[in-house]
Design an enzyme around this catalytic site. Structure first.
Site, short mmCIF file in Angstrom:
data_model
loop_
_atom_site.label_atom_id
_atom_site.label_comp_id
_atom_site.label_asym_id
_atom_site.label_seq_id
_atom_site.Cartn_x
_atom_site.Cartn_y
_atom_site.Cartn_z
CB SER A 15 -0.91 0.01 1.24
OG SER A 15 -1.58 1.25 1.30
CE LYS A 66 -11.89 -0.16 -0.89
NZ LYS A 66 -11.83 0.58 -2.17
CG ASN A 87 -12.53 4.75 1.17
OD1 ASN A 87 -13.26 5.48 1.85
ND2 ASN A 87 -11.71 5.21 0.26
CG ASP A 102 -12.37 4.36 -3.09
OD1 ASP A 102 -11.27 4.82 -2.74
OD2 ASP A 102 -12.73 3.19 -2.84
CB ALA A 128 -21.37 -3.24 -12.60
CE LYS A 156 -21.16 -7.41 -10.47
NZ LYS A 156 -19.84 -8.11 -10.41
CE1 TYR A 220 -3.62 2.65 -7.09
CE2 TYR A 220 -1.24 2.35 -7.21
CZ TYR A 220 -2.43 2.22 -6.53
OH TYR A 220 -2.43 1.65 -5.28
P1 NDP Z 1 -14.58 -5.50 -8.12
O1 NDP Z 1 -13.91 -6.83 -7.99
O2 NDP Z 1 -15.67 -5.13 -7.20
O3 NDP Z 1 -15.18 -5.38 -9.62
C1 NDP Z 1 -14.42 -5.72 -10.72
C2 NDP Z 1 -15.12 -5.27 -12.00
O4 NDP Z 1 -14.24 -5.50 -13.10
C3 NDP Z 1 -16.41 -6.03 -12.30
O5 NDP Z 1 -17.31 -5.16 -12.91
C4 NDP Z 1 -15.92 -7.10 -13.30
O6 NDP Z 1 -16.93 -7.55 -14.17
C5 NDP Z 1 -14.91 -6.30 -14.08
N1 NDP Z 1 -13.89 -7.10 -14.77
C6 NDP Z 1 -12.91 -7.84 -14.22
N2 NDP Z 1 -12.14 -8.40 -15.18
C7 NDP Z 1 -12.64 -7.99 -16.37
C8 NDP Z 1 -12.29 -8.22 -17.73
N3 NDP Z 1 -11.24 -8.99 -18.06
N4 NDP Z 1 -13.03 -7.63 -18.69
C9 NDP Z 1 -14.10 -6.85 -18.37
N5 NDP Z 1 -14.48 -6.59 -17.09
C10 NDP Z 1 -13.77 -7.16 -16.10
O7 NDP Z 1 -13.40 -4.44 -8.08
P2 NDP Z 1 -13.50 -2.91 -7.66
O8 NDP Z 1 -14.72 -2.36 -8.30
O9 NDP Z 1 -13.35 -2.77 -6.20
O10 NDP Z 1 -12.18 -2.28 -8.31
C11 NDP Z 1 -12.05 -2.11 -9.72
C12 NDP Z 1 -10.68 -1.53 -10.01
O11 NDP Z 1 -10.58 -0.20 -9.52
C13 NDP Z 1 -9.56 -2.34 -9.34
O12 NDP Z 1 -8.62 -2.63 -10.31
C14 NDP Z 1 -8.98 -1.41 -8.29
O13 NDP Z 1 -7.59 -1.56 -8.21
C15 NDP Z 1 -9.34 -0.03 -8.85
N6 NDP Z 1 -9.51 0.97 -7.79
C16 NDP Z 1 -8.68 2.06 -7.79
C17 NDP Z 1 -8.79 3.02 -6.81
C18 NDP Z 1 -7.87 4.20 -6.84
O14 NDP Z 1 -7.80 4.94 -5.83
N7 NDP Z 1 -7.16 4.47 -7.92
C19 NDP Z 1 -9.80 2.92 -5.72
C20 NDP Z 1 -10.65 1.76 -5.85
C21 NDP Z 1 -10.49 0.81 -6.83
P3 NDP Z 1 -17.95 -8.74 -13.72
O15 NDP Z 1 -18.96 -8.08 -12.83
O16 NDP Z 1 -18.50 -9.23 -14.97
O17 NDP Z 1 -17.12 -9.76 -12.97
#
Ligand code: NDP
Length: 280
Positions: A15, A66, A87, A102, A128, A156, A220
């Site tokens: 982190s 979370k 968060n 966030d 989503a 979703k 990132y």
């Molecule tokens: P979740 O696990 O809750 O959701 C993941 C999402 O990504 C789902 O909608 C999933 O789809 C989709 N997904 C995963 N793999 C693929 C793929 N190969 N193709 C298309 N869709 C895909 O994760 P979070 O929502 O918590 O986080 C999402 C991203 O945001 C993470 O990578 C995290 O690191 C980043 N993040 C960054 C922050 C920042 O401060 N910069 C803060 C919070 C998050 P499905 O529903 O179909 O499985």
């Protein structure tokens, strides 16, 4: 006595939060300590209780806790309730306030960091999961013309659009499949999927980037490079990673805890310089 804060997650060693919060504290002359807490799945409440007993005043909460943090809070902000996840926790006696910074961090980085006006813009939100859900209230508050939510698991995306409809007065909010936006163009394209973590690209139809569009990957660092390259090749005017969002959400947490808002520009610049040093 020095006030104690930390980030809890599993894994947590990677982190950047301690580094960011220490830079904020130093710049503002705030007397805080900020550490790492490795949380144990199934023991979140006990881990937090121990931290509070050792004098902890607040926690940042990351994957996979979370939702646990949401349950742990005795009061929650509207944006935490909207996100369905917490968060940031703030402890004050028996009171545990839960917030979700966030989405506000994303909007602040897009608006102030990238100089992009969300008002009246056409926004495509990919994903989503928790991050997309957390982004929705702050994005809607900026009054874009339209938000299309698309997701691999279509139901979703549809559920998110339905769930947030009452907050979307004046904004055309729709949820559906990636193919549903074929032929549409967007000014702001946000990758809120975790696809970049697996070096994959979300299955976007061609030509969704309007002329000069901003592409934003919440992921990132080096792992966002494929999406950034893809977006620029597809016609985006600019493409950025989510490091600014990370710093902005941290600043929002710091403000909640300490009542003073840190300047984010110098901290983001320091992190970028460090990344460039590592990549060299
Ligand atoms: P979740 O696990 O809750 O959701 C993941 C999402 O990504 C789902 O909608 C999933 O789809 C989709 N997904 C995963 N793999 C693929 C793929 N190969 N193709 C298309 N869709 C895909 O994760 P979070 O929502 O918590 O986080 C999402 C991203 O945001 C993470 O990578 C995290 O690191 C980043 N993040 C960054 C922050 C920042 O401060 N910069 C803060 C919070 C998050 P499905 O529903 O179909 O499985």
């Amino acid at each position: 006595m020095t006030d104690l804060y930390a980030v809890i997650g599993n894994p947590v060693a990677h982190s950047q939060s301690p580094h960011i919060h220490r830079m904020f504290a130093q710049a503002l002359g705030e007397d805080i300590e900020y550490g790492l807490v490795l949380g144990h799945p199934g023991r979140f409440f006990e881990d937090v209780r121990e931290f509070r007993q050792s004098g902890g005043r607040g926690l940042n909460v990351t994957v996979p806790f979370k939702l646990n943090a949401f349950s742990y809070a005795t009061r929650r902000s509207e944006r935490a309730t909207g996100a369905g996840a917490v968060n940031t926790l703030k402890f004050d006696g028996d009171d545990v306030f839960g917030d979700n910074t966030d989405g506000a961090g994303l909007v602040r980085d897009v608006r102030d960091g990238c100089g992009f006006t969300i008002e009246d813009a056409r926004v495509l939100l990919m994903g989503a999961g928790g991050a997309a859900r957390g982004a929705l209230l702050p994005l809607l508050a900026e009054r874009p013309a339209r938000i299309a939510i698309v997701n691999r698991t279509v139901a979703k995306a549809e559920a998110l659009a339905t769930g947030f409809a009452r907050h979307a007065a004046g904004v055309a909010l729709r949820g559906g499949a990636y193919d549903d936006v074929a032929g549409d163009a967007f000014d702001l394209v946000i990758n809120a999927t975790s696809a970049s973590l697996a070096d994959a690209l979300p299955p976007l139809p061609p030509n969704v980037f309007a002329r000069g569009a901003l592409a934003y990957d919440m992921v990132y660092g080096a792992r966002a490079r494929s999406f950034i390259a893809y977006a620029l090749a597809q016609g985006a005017g600019r493409a950025v990673d989510g490091l600014g969002m990370l710093v902005e959400q941290a600043a929002e947490s710091f403000f909640l805890w300490r009542g003073v808002r840190p300047a984010t520009g110098p901290v983001l610049a320091a992190l970028r310089a460090r990344d460039a040093e590592v990549a060299r």
